[in-house]
Motif scaffolding. Sequence first.
Motif, PDB file in Angstrom:
ATOM      1  N   PRO A  28       0.786  -1.231   0.000  1.00  0.00           N
ATOM      2  CA  PRO A  28       0.000   0.000   0.000  1.00  0.00           C
ATOM      3  C   PRO A  28       0.822   1.288   0.000  1.00  0.00           C
ATOM      4  O   PRO A  28       0.254   2.377  -0.051  1.00  0.00           O
ATOM      5  N   TYR A  29       2.151   1.198   0.046  1.00  0.00           N
ATOM      6  CA  TYR A  29       2.976   2.405   0.127  1.00  0.00           C
ATOM      7  C   TYR A  29       2.863   3.221  -1.160  1.00  0.00           C
ATOM      8  O   TYR A  29       3.160   2.740  -2.248  1.00  0.00           O
ATOM      9  N   VAL A  30       2.422   4.456  -1.027  1.00  0.00           N
ATOM     10  CA  VAL A  30       2.206   5.340  -2.172  1.00  0.00           C
ATOM     11  C   VAL A  30       3.497   6.078  -2.493  1.00  0.00           C
ATOM     12  O   VAL A  30       4.049   6.787  -1.651  1.00  0.00           O
ATOM     13  N   THR A  31       3.991   5.906  -3.717  1.00  0.00           N
ATOM     14  CA  THR A  31       5.224   6.576  -4.135  1.00  0.00           C
ATOM     15  C   THR A  31       4.946   7.911  -4.809  1.00  0.00           C
ATOM     16  O   THR A  31       5.817   8.771  -4.868  1.00  0.00           O
ATOM     17  N   THR A  51       1.409   3.066  -6.564  1.00  0.00           N
ATOM     18  CA  THR A  51       2.041   2.119  -5.650  1.00  0.00           C
ATOM     19  C   THR A  51       2.862   1.153  -6.498  1.00  0.00           C
ATOM     20  O   THR A  51       2.932   1.301  -7.714  1.00  0.00           O
ATOM     21  N   GLN A  52       3.477   0.174  -5.840  1.00  0.00           N
ATOM     22  CA  GLN A  52       4.248  -0.823  -6.576  1.00  0.00           C
ATOM     23  C   GLN A  52       3.900  -2.209  -6.052  1.00  0.00           C
ATOM     24  O   GLN A  52       3.595  -2.375  -4.870  1.00  0.00           O
ATOM     25  N   ASN A  53       3.968  -3.193  -6.942  1.00  0.00           N
ATOM     26  CA  ASN A  53       3.720  -4.558  -6.505  1.00  0.00           C
ATOM     27  C   ASN A  53       5.030  -5.169  -5.997  1.00  0.00           C
ATOM     28  O   ASN A  53       6.064  -4.490  -5.918  1.00  0.00           O
ATOM     29  N   LEU A  55       7.106  -7.074  -7.376  1.00  0.00           N
ATOM     30  CA  LEU A  55       8.176  -7.034  -8.376  1.00  0.00           C
ATOM     31  C   LEU A  55       8.559  -5.595  -8.755  1.00  0.00           C
ATOM     32  O   LEU A  55       9.235  -5.371  -9.749  1.00  0.00           O
ATOM     33  N   LEU A  56       8.089  -4.627  -7.950  1.00  0.00           N
ATOM     34  CA  LEU A  56       8.376  -3.197  -8.119  1.00  0.00           C
ATOM     35  C   LEU A  56       7.819  -2.621  -9.419  1.00  0.00           C
ATOM     36  O   LEU A  56       8.339  -1.639  -9.938  1.00  0.00           O
ATOM     37  N   LYS A  57       6.759  -3.217  -9.925  1.00  0.00           N
ATOM     38  CA  LYS A  57       6.092  -2.673 -11.100  1.00  0.00           C
ATOM     39  C   LYS A  57       5.010  -1.704 -10.626  1.00  0.00           C
ATOM     40  O   LYS A  57       4.257  -2.012  -9.702  1.00  0.00           O
ATOM     41  N   PRO A  58       4.923  -0.521 -11.260  1.00  0.00           N
ATOM     42  CA  PRO A  58       3.947   0.476 -10.812  1.00  0.00           C
ATOM     43  C   PRO A  58       2.501   0.012 -10.993  1.00  0.00           C
ATOM     44  O   PRO A  58       2.164  -0.636 -11.980  1.00  0.00           O
ATOM     45  N   ARG A  59       1.695   0.362 -10.015  1.00  0.00           N
ATOM     46  CA  ARG A  59       0.256   0.160 -10.062  1.00  0.00           C
ATOM     47  C   ARG A  59      -0.384   1.523  -9.814  1.00  0.00           C
ATOM     48  O   ARG A  59      -0.162   2.130  -8.776  1.00  0.00           O
ATOM     49  N   ILE A  60      -1.145   2.007 -10.786  1.00  0.00           N
ATOM     50  CA  ILE A  60      -1.729   3.336 -10.714  1.00  0.00           C
ATOM     51  C   ILE A  60      -3.214   3.188 -10.409  1.00  0.00           C
ATOM     52  O   ILE A  60      -3.945   2.527 -11.149  1.00  0.00           O
ATOM     53  N   THR A  61      -3.637   3.787  -9.302  1.00  0.00           N
ATOM     54  CA  THR A  61      -5.045   3.757  -8.919  1.00  0.00           C
ATOM     55  C   THR A  61      -5.604   5.159  -9.028  1.00  0.00           C
ATOM     56  O   THR A  61      -5.096   6.083  -8.394  1.00  0.00           O
ATOM     57  N   LYS A  62      -6.628   5.307  -9.836  1.00  0.00           N
ATOM     58  CA  LYS A  62      -7.329   6.584  -9.963  1.00  0.00           C
ATOM     59  C   LYS A  62      -8.607   6.483  -9.141  1.00  0.00           C
ATOM     60  O   LYS A  62      -9.437   5.605  -9.376  1.00  0.00           O
ATOM     61  N   TYR A 136      -5.918  -0.441  -0.367  1.00  0.00           N
ATOM     62  CA  TYR A 136      -5.289   0.184   0.794  1.00  0.00           C
ATOM     63  C   TYR A 136      -4.117   1.043   0.348  1.00  0.00           C
ATOM     64  O   TYR A 136      -3.371   0.676  -0.560  1.00  0.00           O
ATOM     65  N   PHE A 137      -3.931   2.178   1.047  1.00  0.00           N
ATOM     66  CA  PHE A 137      -2.880   3.116   0.679  1.00  0.00           C
ATOM     67  C   PHE A 137      -2.200   3.659   1.923  1.00  0.00           C
ATOM     68  O   PHE A 137      -2.868   4.103   2.847  1.00  0.00           O
ATOM     69  N   ASN A 138      -0.867   3.617   1.910  1.00  0.00           N
ATOM     70  CA  ASN A 138      -0.073   4.218   2.974  1.00  0.00           C
ATOM     71  C   ASN A 138       0.544   5.487   2.395  1.00  0.00           C
ATOM     72  O   ASN A 138       1.514   5.433   1.651  1.00  0.00           O
ATOM     73  N   VAL A 139      -0.044   6.617   2.732  1.00  0.00           N
ATOM     74  CA  VAL A 139       0.373   7.895   2.161  1.00  0.00           C
ATOM     75  C   VAL A 139       1.245   8.626   3.167  1.00  0.00           C
ATOM     76  O   VAL A 139       0.799   8.928   4.280  1.00  0.00           O
ATOM     77  N   HIS A 140       2.475   8.906   2.791  1.00  0.00           N
ATOM     78  CA  HIS A 140       3.381   9.655   3.656  1.00  0.00           C
ATOM     79  C   HIS A 140       2.935  11.116   3.667  1.00  0.00           C
ATOM     80  O   HIS A 140       2.505  11.659   2.660  1.00  0.00           O
ATOM     81  N   GLU A 141       3.047  11.758   4.825  1.00  0.00           N
ATOM     82  CA  GLU A 141       2.533  13.125   4.992  1.00  0.00           C
ATOM     83  C   GLU A 141       3.194  14.123   4.044  1.00  0.00           C
ATOM     84  O   GLU A 141       2.588  15.111   3.660  1.00  0.00           O
ATOM     85  N   GLU A 142       4.427  13.865   3.612  1.00  0.00           N
ATOM     86  CA  GLU A 142       5.096  14.779   2.686  1.00  0.00           C
ATOM     87  C   GLU A 142       4.380  14.840   1.334  1.00  0.00           C
ATOM     88  O   GLU A 142       4.436  15.834   0.646  1.00  0.00           O
ATOM     89  N   LEU A 143       3.706  13.759   0.956  1.00  0.00           N
ATOM     90  CA  LEU A 143       2.991  13.746  -0.308  1.00  0.00           C
ATOM     91  C   LEU A 143       1.698  14.568  -0.251  1.00  0.00           C
ATOM     92  O   LEU A 143       1.148  14.937  -1.288  1.00  0.00           O
TER      93      LEU A 143
END
Length: 145
Positions: A28-31, A51-53, A55-62, A136-143
């Motif tokens: 769930p870590y949002v990059t 986010t990333q799976n 295998l570090l492939k991007p997953r884009i959720t709108k 699920y999303f883990n959004v860091h406050e800096e974002l």
Amino acid sequence: MTARVALTSIAIGTSGISTGLVGWCGQPYVTSLRYLKPEENDGAEGIRLTTQNLLLKPRITKVYDPTFLIETRRPFAKWELADKMVLPDDKTAEPGTEETVAETSDKDGNILGHWVVKWGEGGEGTCHEVGKINRYFNVHEELLT
């Protein structure tokens, strides 16, 4: 010989479990977080979360309607897509209709899944997953600034 097999099994099992935990905690870590302007999102505000799976492939959720993002109780996450939603008094929906609230795609734009709400009586909506969506999303406050 039995001891070697047991130690090998324990080592492989531990490796598999730890890899699974890293994937579960890190998924769930949002990059990247981007606000979608109404002109980019069919006339409504929205959010694009990357986010990333494992295998570090991007997953884009709108998320087409940010009111469906709520605080979560899941560890290692801050937000989740709501299971249920009640429309505010100034909005209405025809009972039995469904609408897509969010969708997850890969880096090439291939849709992997949708989060869909089915509206009931009194503006009460029940959500369900179609395909594979990041819920699920883990959004860091800096974002958020």
